[in-house]
Each structure stands twice: as C-alpha cells, then as structure tokens.
Design an enzyme around this catalytic site. Structure first.
Site, PDB file in Angstrom:
ATOM      1  N   HIS A 108       0.846  -1.192   0.000  1.00 30.22           N
ATOM      2  CA  HIS A 108       0.000   0.000   0.000  1.00 30.22           C
ATOM      3  C   HIS A 108       0.886   1.248   0.000  1.00 30.22           C
ATOM      4  O   HIS A 108       1.943   1.267   0.643  1.00 30.22           O
ATOM      5  CB  HIS A 108      -0.882   0.048   1.253  1.00 30.22           C
ATOM      6  CG  HIS A 108      -2.092  -0.826   1.165  1.00 30.22           C
ATOM      7  ND1 HIS A 108      -3.223  -0.469   0.489  1.00 30.22           N
ATOM      8  CD2 HIS A 108      -2.344  -2.043   1.694  1.00 30.22           C
ATOM      9  CE1 HIS A 108      -4.125  -1.424   0.603  1.00 30.22           C
ATOM     10  NE2 HIS A 108      -3.620  -2.401   1.330  1.00 30.22           N
ATOM     11  N   SER A 109       0.425   2.290  -0.656  1.00 26.68           N
ATOM     12  CA  SER A 109       1.018   3.612  -0.434  1.00 26.68           C
ATOM     13  C   SER A 109       0.622   4.083   0.957  1.00 26.68           C
ATOM     14  O   SER A 109      -0.389   3.643   1.503  1.00 26.68           O
ATOM     15  CB  SER A 109       0.518   4.600  -1.490  1.00 26.68           C
ATOM     16  OG  SER A 109       0.892   4.161  -2.782  1.00 26.68           O
TER      17      SER A 109
END
Length: 559
Positions: free
Chosen positions: A115-116
């Site tokens: 995930h960012s």
C-alpha cells in the site's frame, strides 16, 4: 475420485502422479484446462494444482513437477519454475517470480505488492504499489514466513520458519527472526559445540541451524537403519531390536519433522493402511505387534503398550492425513461418574507418573473420539477437567505433594497429565507460579540434570511444563532460561551422524545410550522447546506437529 485420496493429494500433492487413479488424473487435467481457458495459465507436465486452492492470477506460469496445495491463495503475476511446491494455506500475491526447486512451507505469505502510505489520505483509499519479489533456485522457505515486496532471495538460501524478510537475502544464506537476519552460510560445515556457557543469540541461532541442517541430511539414513525387510518390512527402534508399533510411529514423526514427508520405505497409503488395521475394533485400542487379542476384551486400557499407542498411533495417522477407523471404545463407554471413579482409584501417591500417563492417554482418546462425534466424549471430558481442577494442590501446582523422594515421579507425571489435557485442549494450567517453583526445584537436581546424566523423559518432563507455564506468567523466566541454555548446549552435542540420538546420555544405561528412533524423536522435540524458551526456535526450521505439538490439538468451546 476416492474422497480420502483426494484429501491426501490436496494436502500432499507430490504424491499425486505416483499413485493417482486414471479418473483422478483426468479430473486434474480438466482442472488444468479450466485454468488455461480462464486465466491463460501455462502449466508444466506433472504439475498438480489443488481444486481447493484459490488460484485466481492475472498471469500464471508453473513448471513441470510443481505443486500448489489446498487453500493456497495465488493472485497477481506469478511465475514458478520446475519442482516448486506451494504448501497448504500459503499466500503468493502480486508480482512474484521463482526459479526451480523452491519449497514454500505452510501458512507462508509472499507479498509482491504494498500500500502507499501518504499521510494525507487513509490507507484504504491509496493505490497499491509493486516492486515485485524474485526468488532464485533451490530455496527453502519455512512455515509461517513473510516475504515483503521488493525483496530478492538468492539461490540456495533458506528462510527459517517464522522469519519476516524485509531485505534482500544473498545466495546460500540462512536467515531467521523478525526482522530476518543472517544466521550463517548454508555451505559452512556443522558448527562445533562452543565452550561458552551462555552464547549470544546470534551464536546460538547459528548452532541451532547447523544442528537442524545436519539432522535433515541424516534423516533418510537413520530411518533406513531402523527398517527391516523381514516379514514384509517393519521399523525397529534400533538395528537388531524387534519391530514395534511405536517405532513405526516414531519414524513417521521424524520424517514429518525433518523431511516434510512420510518415511520413504512405504508410500503414504501403505503407512496409513498398516497403522489403521492394527486397531482392535472391540476396544478401539492398538496392541503390540504379534498380539492375539483382536476381537475380544483381553486388551485393557491403562495396561501395556496399547495405552501409549493411543498417542503414538493416533498422532502418526493424523500426520499422514488419516485417523483411527473406530472410536476408542475402552474410554468412550465411560460416563462422567465412571471417569470420576477411575480417577479416584488411580495410585496417585505411589505412582504419580503412571497416574499421569493414564490421564494423558484418556484425554487423547477423548480427543480422537470427539473427532468422530461420539456422544459421551464431551460430558466425560468435562468430568475429567472438573476432577483435575478441584484436586490440584495450590501450594505446588501439581496433583501430588512433591518431596525429595518422589519429586521426579511427580514432575514427570505432571507432564504426562497436562500434555493430554490442558495442553492438548488449550486450557490454562492452574497455580502456574507455584508450578514453576516446583519444576525448577526439580530441575536443579544433579542426579538427573548434570552433564551426562540426562535422559529424554526427564528433560522433556521439565521443559514442557515450563514452556506451558510461560504462556501465562513471567515468574522466574530467567531462571528457566538459564537452565534451558545449559541443557540445550549439551543436547546439541549428542547427534550421532547417520544414526540420530540416544534416549539417555549416560553410558551405563546400555541400549538406552545408543541412537534410537524413540530417542531421536523425543530429543528433536525437546531441542525445539528448549530453543523456544530462549526465543531461538525459528533457527531450527521445524516445529513439532505430532505427540509433542506445542499448539492445542483442539480448543474446547467457550460461552
């Protein structure tokens, strides 16, 4: 498809092409065709993909003789070379490329995406990123490992069970821990025992990994030396001894622990058939080889080897994906009143070990009966726990008051009792701090624990109660760890190349001081428990799954 065969193949897919029926092969071919049509998969010859696995990739290329077992979760762009195995319940997701000969243990996660984490937005709203994971040839990834995005694992590396791998792993490296760190080079010779009384964690991790590596290398040889081809073939505890049921079960435990397979002298189905047919259908017990008691009532629960066979045969069958054909009638027909009466009449004060062993076998028989939904199993088990919880001493944590004369029997009996009840069913042990004091007082006795005086029973019967206690307390944990360091250092020196370990370290004990299947099976489990008390068990790359499993076999329901 035979349901039992199908279940075995889903969890042990490497057995499929050697023993599957024509109908089973056709069903697997049809499954391959569906994946090719739906996902454009490229599937090599003799690959096996369990229908119970969730294989939903963007792209998938799997080489010849590679396998995906039950309940694996495969998504993304996945490439597996030849001779790769993704074991049950493992997750391989994102962009992941593997070479040839990669082994992935159960419950492992290889996550080629992330995930960012921009602070201005919730994580769930942010896009995924993917650097990808690359794994070389001849890599062994143990159970419960996590490999994170962006990692490259070099060829011939070993990722020890439970490792969390966040950085690249060089070729030939053995790594373990969280976060994973390098233990040693796989090509190094077995590390000799150190004279340092309390080695650093790094040194101990390296010594444990070297021990386990040597044990795996010798596993086939030590199983072969105890096999005799006479009378259709059988296992003996040591060369020259008579074949026994327990020896067969110990062979299965050792092979599962070190090789992740059944002993090679027989196929999985042959092991299963031999053990299942030993059970007496009247009592549900398993007598020793050569016994002439089948079909009558002369075999008795609580007497002779049949009592321990409730444990050894039951768990050996469990390890190979099977179970007893019949309930253990010898205890299934006991109602709660009969259970309490039996407990009352056990010779607790004079034979604490024998009484504990009776409870161990009774609890284990109840566990197997629960698996077959026997109507008396739950109520009688509740009666057993009720009796135990109201009779335990709050001063010692044991069921018999220990003295200088009986402490060995009391502690050893405590291990047997709690193994088959509290540990097996996930129930917290009572009066845990007093129990630790009692066990550590016994552990200081030089008659049983000084160098060269130990045997497998005595050390196991201390380390298991301590390990169990420290799931619930930190009372005197450092004292226990100091004892464990000393015992572990000495135990690691006792492996005999190609033969395994002797039950007893004392030369004067004769046959008990030569390597046997029983000694090897017990000491492998003991070494794991000692190492786990020290936080270093991941370096071994194995975890007991049979009689000496650390996790509960069944957790009793709660309200």
């Amino acid at each position: 498809m035979n349901p039992q065969h199908g279940l075995n193949y889903d969890y042990s897919p490497w057995t499929f092409w050697s023993s599957a029926s024509e109908a089973e092969r056709q069903a697997q071919d049809a499954h391959h065709k569906r994946l090719v049509k739906r996902a454009g998969a490229k599937i090599g010859e003799r690959a096996f993909l369990s229908p119970l696995a969730n294989v939903d990739p963007d792209t998938l290329s799997i080489g010849a003789d590679s396998f995906i077992a039950a309940y694996a979760y495969i998504t993304g762009a996945i490439t597996l070379g030849d001779d790769c195995t993704v074991n049950a319940f493992s997750v391989v997701r994102g962009n992941v490329t593997m070479g040839d000969g990669v082994r992935i243990g159960a419950h492992t996660s290889i996550l080629g995406f992330n995930h960012s984490m921009d602070a201005s937005e919730p994580v769930f709203k942010q896009p995924l990123t993917s650097k990808g994971i690359t794994i070389g040839d001849d890599v062994w990834i143990g159970s419960n490992v996590v490999v994170l995005d962006g990692v490259t694992v070099g060829s011939h590396a070993v990722l020890a069970a439970g490792a969390v791998v966040t950085k690249d792993v060089p070729e030939w490296s053995i790594v373990g821990g969280n976060p994973a760190r390098r233990i040693r080079d796989r090509r190094e010779a077995t590390i000799p025992a150190t004279a340092v009384e309390a080695p650093s964690d790094d040194a101990l991790m390296a010594e444990l990994a070297a021990f386990a590596n040597a044990a795996r290398a010798d596993a086939s040889a030590l199983l072969g030396r105890s096999w005799t081809s006479e009378a259709g073939g059988a296992y003996r505890d040591q060369p020259g001894a008579e074949p026994t049921v327990r020896a067969h079960c110990d062979a299965i435990e050792i092979a599962d622990l070190l090789l992740g397979s059944v002993p090679p002298q027989l196929s999985r189905d042959e092991h299963m058939a031999r053990l299942r047919k030993l059970q007496d259908p009247v009592t549900g017990l398993v007598p020793e080889f050569g016994s002439d008691v089948y079909g009558d009532s002369t075999i008795t629960f609580g007497a002779g080897p049949a009592t321990y066979h409730v444990l050894s045969v039951g768990y050996a069958l469990d390890l190979i994906g099977s179970r007893f054909e019949h309930p253990i009638h010898a205890i299934a027909d006991m109602d709660p009143a009969a259970v309490r009466s039996s407990l009352d009449t056990l010779p607790w004060r004079n034979e604490a070990w024998g009484s504990g062993a009776w409870v161990d076998a009774w609890g284990t028989a109840a566990y197997w009966n629960l698996a077959q939904s026997h109507p008396n199993a739950t109520g009688s088990l509740e009666a057993l726990f009720g009796w135990l919880l109201t009779r335990v001493s709050s001063a010692s944590g044991t069921w018999v008051t220990p003295t200088d004369d009986n402490r060995l029997e009391v502690v050893n009996g405590y291990y047997r009792l709690t193994r088959g009840t509290f540990a097996q069913f996930g129930v917290p042990i009572p009066h845990v701090e007093r129990l630790v004091d009692t066990v550590l007082e016994h552990a200081a006795d030089p008659r049983y624990f000084s160098p060269g005086r130990q045997n497998a029973c005595n050390v196991l019967d201390v380390v298991h109660p301590l390990w169990l206690a420290f799931q619930h307390t930190t009372h005197r944990r450092e004292d226990a760890r100091n004892w464990a360091r000393t015992q572990l250092s000495q135990a690691l020196e006792r492996w005999v190349p190609g033969e395994g370990m002797a039950f007893s370290a004392e030369p004067s004990t004769g046959d008990r001081n030569v390597p046997t299947l029983q000694g090897t099976e017990m000491w492998l489990a003991i070494i794991w428990y000692l190492a786990d008390l020290l936080g270093c068990a991941a370096a071994l790359g194995y975890r007991p799954r049979g009689v000496h499993r650390p996790e509960p076999a069944l957790s009793l329901p709660t309200l």
